[in-house]
Each structure stands twice: as C-alpha cells, then as structure tokens.
Design a protein around this motif. Structure first.
Motif, PDB file in Angstrom:
ATOM      1  N   VAL A  13       8.370  -2.462  15.587  1.00 35.00           N
ATOM      2  CA  VAL A  13       8.055  -2.949  13.923  1.00 35.00           C
ATOM      3  C   VAL A  13       7.975  -1.502  13.387  1.00 35.00           C
ATOM      4  CG1 VAL A  13       6.176  -3.415  12.623  1.00 35.00           C
ATOM      5  CG2 VAL A  13       6.634  -4.534  14.666  1.00 35.00           C
ATOM      6  N   MET A  14       7.691  -0.100  14.087  1.00 33.07           N
ATOM      7  CA  MET A  14       7.667   0.926  12.934  1.00 33.07           C
ATOM      8  C   MET A  14       9.315   1.263  12.870  1.00 33.07           C
ATOM      9  SD  MET A  14       4.869   3.254  15.271  1.00 33.07           S
ATOM     10  CE  MET A  14       3.241   2.554  15.530  1.00 33.07           C
ATOM     11  N   THR A  17      10.774  -0.978  10.116  1.00 33.20           N
ATOM     12  CA  THR A  17      10.184  -1.224   8.902  1.00 33.20           C
ATOM     13  C   THR A  17       9.599   0.056   8.095  1.00 33.20           C
ATOM     14  OG1 THR A  17       8.159  -1.959   9.667  1.00 33.20           O
ATOM     15  CG2 THR A  17      10.071  -3.606   9.646  1.00 33.20           C
ATOM     16  N   TRP A  18       9.253   1.013   8.745  1.00 32.67           N
ATOM     17  CA  TRP A  18       8.454   1.893   8.258  1.00 32.67           C
ATOM     18  C   TRP A  18       9.385   3.042   7.755  1.00 32.67           C
ATOM     19  CZ3 TRP A  18       3.504   3.837  11.442  1.00 32.67           C
ATOM     20  CH2 TRP A  18       2.621   2.762  11.522  1.00 32.67           C
ATOM     21  N   LEU A  21      10.834   7.294   9.050  1.00 33.57           N
ATOM     22  CA  LEU A  21      10.728   7.387  10.475  1.00 33.57           C
ATOM     23  C   LEU A  21      12.116   7.653  10.999  1.00 33.57           C
ATOM     24  CD1 LEU A  21       8.295   7.411  12.453  1.00 33.57           C
ATOM     25  CD2 LEU A  21       9.087   5.044  13.048  1.00 33.57           C
ATOM     26  N   TRP A 117      -2.186   1.220  13.726  1.00 33.73           N
ATOM     27  CA  TRP A 117      -2.357   0.989  12.541  1.00 33.73           C
ATOM     28  C   TRP A 117      -1.381   0.379  11.688  1.00 33.73           C
ATOM     29  CZ3 TRP A 117      -7.091   0.746  13.998  1.00 33.73           C
ATOM     30  CH2 TRP A 117      -7.511   1.589  14.670  1.00 33.73           C
ATOM     31  N   SER A 118      -1.465  -0.241  10.420  1.00 35.90           N
ATOM     32  CA  SER A 118      -0.519  -0.989   9.822  1.00 35.90           C
ATOM     33  C   SER A 118       0.377   0.301   8.917  1.00 35.90           C
ATOM     34  CB  SER A 118      -0.987  -1.853   8.785  1.00 35.90           C
ATOM     35  OG  SER A 118      -1.761  -1.082   7.637  1.00 35.90           O
ATOM     36  N   LYS A 119       1.670  -0.289   8.524  1.00 36.95           N
ATOM     37  CA  LYS A 119       2.290   0.586   7.826  1.00 36.95           C
ATOM     38  C   LYS A 119       1.659   0.891   6.287  1.00 36.95           C
ATOM     39  CE  LYS A 119       5.548  -0.984   5.104  1.00 36.95           C
ATOM     40  NZ  LYS A 119       6.952  -1.742   4.655  1.00 36.95           N
ATOM     41  N   ASP A 120       0.949   0.171   5.676  1.00 35.93           N
ATOM     42  CA  ASP A 120      -0.143   0.461   4.614  1.00 35.93           C
ATOM     43  C   ASP A 120      -0.999   1.489   4.729  1.00 35.93           C
ATOM     44  OD1 ASP A 120       1.362  -1.480   3.003  1.00 35.93           O
ATOM     45  OD2 ASP A 120      -0.264  -2.969   3.242  1.00 35.93           O
ATOM     46  N   MET A 122      -0.866   3.896   7.398  1.00 37.81           N
ATOM     47  CA  MET A 122      -0.272   5.225   7.791  1.00 37.81           C
ATOM     48  C   MET A 122       0.545   5.785   6.893  1.00 37.81           C
ATOM     49  SD  MET A 122      -1.735   5.735  10.896  1.00 37.81           S
ATOM     50  CE  MET A 122      -0.598   7.060  10.962  1.00 37.81           C
ATOM     51  N   ILE A 123       1.666   4.977   6.267  1.00 37.76           N
ATOM     52  CA  ILE A 123       2.417   5.687   5.349  1.00 37.76           C
ATOM     53  C   ILE A 123       1.980   5.582   3.804  1.00 37.76           C
ATOM     54  CG2 ILE A 123       4.546   5.234   4.477  1.00 37.76           C
ATOM     55  CD1 ILE A 123       4.525   5.949   7.331  1.00 37.76           C
ATOM     56  N   THR A 124       1.399   4.384   3.277  1.00 36.53           N
ATOM     57  CA  THR A 124       1.075   4.449   1.937  1.00 36.53           C
ATOM     58  C   THR A 124      -0.281   5.469   1.998  1.00 36.53           C
ATOM     59  OG1 THR A 124       1.865   2.276   1.616  1.00 36.53           O
ATOM     60  CG2 THR A 124       0.228   2.742  -0.010  1.00 36.53           C
TER      61      THR A 124
END
Length: 301
Positions: A13-14, A17-18, A21, A117-120, A122-124
């Motif tokens: 998933v990472m 979609t991230w 990366l 943890w979710s993309k929101d 970790m990234i946002t």
C-alpha cells in the motif's frame, strides 16, 4: 520470515499510494539464506499441518520470492540491506547504521510487525511536522518517564513551561540558539536525577501514550534525519550500544530516542496516529445537534 505476513500488505500500500516514497530499505539481520531458501522451496507443505498453516506457508514463500525480485531489480525502489554481509552482527540498532546510506534526508521507520499508520497520519501530518523540526525525532508512538519525587516533578513542570515559551517564540521568529536563550528567559534544560542525594526515582510509563508529555518515541512511525545515523554509531556511544544488545529487554527504542534528544537538546515532537475525516465528523456532529434539537422541541411541547 515469520513476519512477512505482518508487513507485506502495508508495504504494498505504501509503495503504490504514498507520495515521495522513493526508496524502501529492509534491514535483514538474518543470513540471506533464510530468505532465499524459503523463496526457492517448491516442496508441498506437510499434509499434517492445518489448512490455514499450509496456506500461510505457501504465501510466505511467495512474499520471499517477491522481495528478492524487487531487490534484484535496480530500478525498483526497494532494496534489502543484509547486515551480516556488511560486516555487522545481528543487532536491532542496524536500522540506524550509516552503512545503510539512505538517499533521502528524511528516514521513516516501521517495525516489521507494525503498527503501521495511515497515509494521512504519516504524510499529511507526520512528514509535514518533521519538515519543520528536522533536528529532532518526530513520531506518533510516545512514551514517558514518571517522576516520583516532588523535586523532579517541579523541575519537569518548569521545563515544560519553558519549552512552550520556546516554541511560541520560535513561531514568532525568535532565535533559539544557546547564545540567545538566556536573553528570552526560557533556557532549555534537562531534568537531573540525584538518586543518592535526594532520593529521586523514576518509572517507565508503558501504560499510556502521552502525546503531549512525551520523553521518548517507539520506532514504528517515526521520522529521523539521516545525519543522526553517524552520531548513533559514533565510537563515543559504544558503551550505550553494548548496553542495548546485552540487556534482557534490548531497549534500542528508549536508548536511541533519548540519545537523539540529548544530541539535539530538544524533546521529540509528536503527531496524531489517527486522522479523523473532517466531513464525516461535521456531518456526525450535525446529526447529533439535530437530535438534541428535536428532543428539546418535544420536551417543550
């Protein structure tokens, strides 16, 4: 290899979609053969095993084969760092070794068994916080130390107040270098412990995750600047590294997090592990308000 099930799906998933990366490094502390032998194993699982266990074994072989294919593909962002082949021993601290030579300044860590943890989150949230605080450890999995003596509690409370003033001043563009801290009346100091003289004692608080009073961060979901790797493995800290590998609990998480705070002179920064969908939250609150309004209307009638 038993933890391939835990991290392969989150890893996929990472990578898919991230954003941003561009490199994934798996630190493999076992011999390479443990991975290659699994990937090359074509024998049928034992019929004496339960069906779920047989399916799990087959899937583990597929995961191992997939990892090696990615590693052998020079255009793929994933690579495996085989610690033993780089002259290192099996050591939890290898993930912080400068021999990893990460391409990016920001390193994002996850344990092989999570949590992820979710993309929101970790990234946002997390990565944006790190970009504004790249000289400290940033994470979402905090722990703290409980001060048991009143003297340490008072000193720690003063330190928190000083940190709040420092952060507020920094937001206004005030220089927080050591040469100017005294001028702004909020010197950033550590809380000393004097066990023999004043009877100070501390306890490790592993019961809750104190987001607003964190002293250390657990590794999963943390961000760290790659420059810290050389410090963590500097000869000056060899005694600490030896302590980690010889202690019965292998406390690499607390040791590294505390060391980074001492090197930077600043506490770790935390961000929320879960991001609530604002639209859903607003809608839910609106429904609650309407229910309360209807109930009040009925009571008035």
């Amino acid at each position: 290899t038993s933890r391939l099930h835990d991290f392969m799906n989150p890893l996929l998933v990472m990578m898919e979609t991230w954003p941003g990366l561009t490199e994934v490094i798996i630190v493999w502390n076992s011999p390479r053969e443990t991975l290659t032998s699994m990937a090359e194993n074509t024998d049928a699982p034992s019929p004496n095993k339960k069906k779920a266990d047989r399916n799990r074994e087959i899937q583990e072989r597929q995961y191992a084969s997939q990892l090696l294919q990615w590693h052998n593909n020079s255009t793929h962002p994933l690579r495996i760092f085989f610690s033993l082949e780089n002259g290192l021993e099996n050591n939890l601290l290898n993930r912080y070794h400068p021999l990893l030579q990460p391409k990016n300044e920001a390193i994002m860590y996850f344990d092989d068994d999570g949590p992820f943890w979710s993309k929101d989150a970790m990234i946002t949230s997390g990565f944006e916080l790190w970009k504004r605080n790249s000289d400290v450890q940033v994470g979402a999995f905090p722990r703290n130390i409980r001060y048991m003596s009143q003297r340490m509690k008072d000193t720690g409370r003063h330190g928190v107040d000083s940190s709040i003033q420092a952060i507020a001043s920094n937001a206004r563009g005030v220089d927080l270098s050591p040469q100017t801290q005294s001028k702004h009346h909020h010197p950033l100091t550590f809380t000393p412990i004097c066990r023999n003289v004043t009877g100070d004692t501390v306890e490790y608080n592993y019961f809750v995750f104190p987001d607003f009073d964190a002293h250390v961060l657990l590794p999963s979901g943390t961000f760290l600047h790659r420059n810290f790797l050389c410090f963590i493995w500097h000869p000056a800290f060899e005694e600490l590294r030896t302590y980690v590998v010889t202690h019965k609990t292998y406390p690499d998480d607390m040791t590294v997090s505390t060391l980074i705070s001492h090197l930077s002179g600043r506490a770790p920064r935390t961000f929320p592990r879960e991001i609530t969908d604002g639209v859903k939250e607003i809608s839910r609150n609106r429904r609650m308000l309407m229910l309360e309004y209807d109930r009040d209307e009925k009571e008035e009638r």
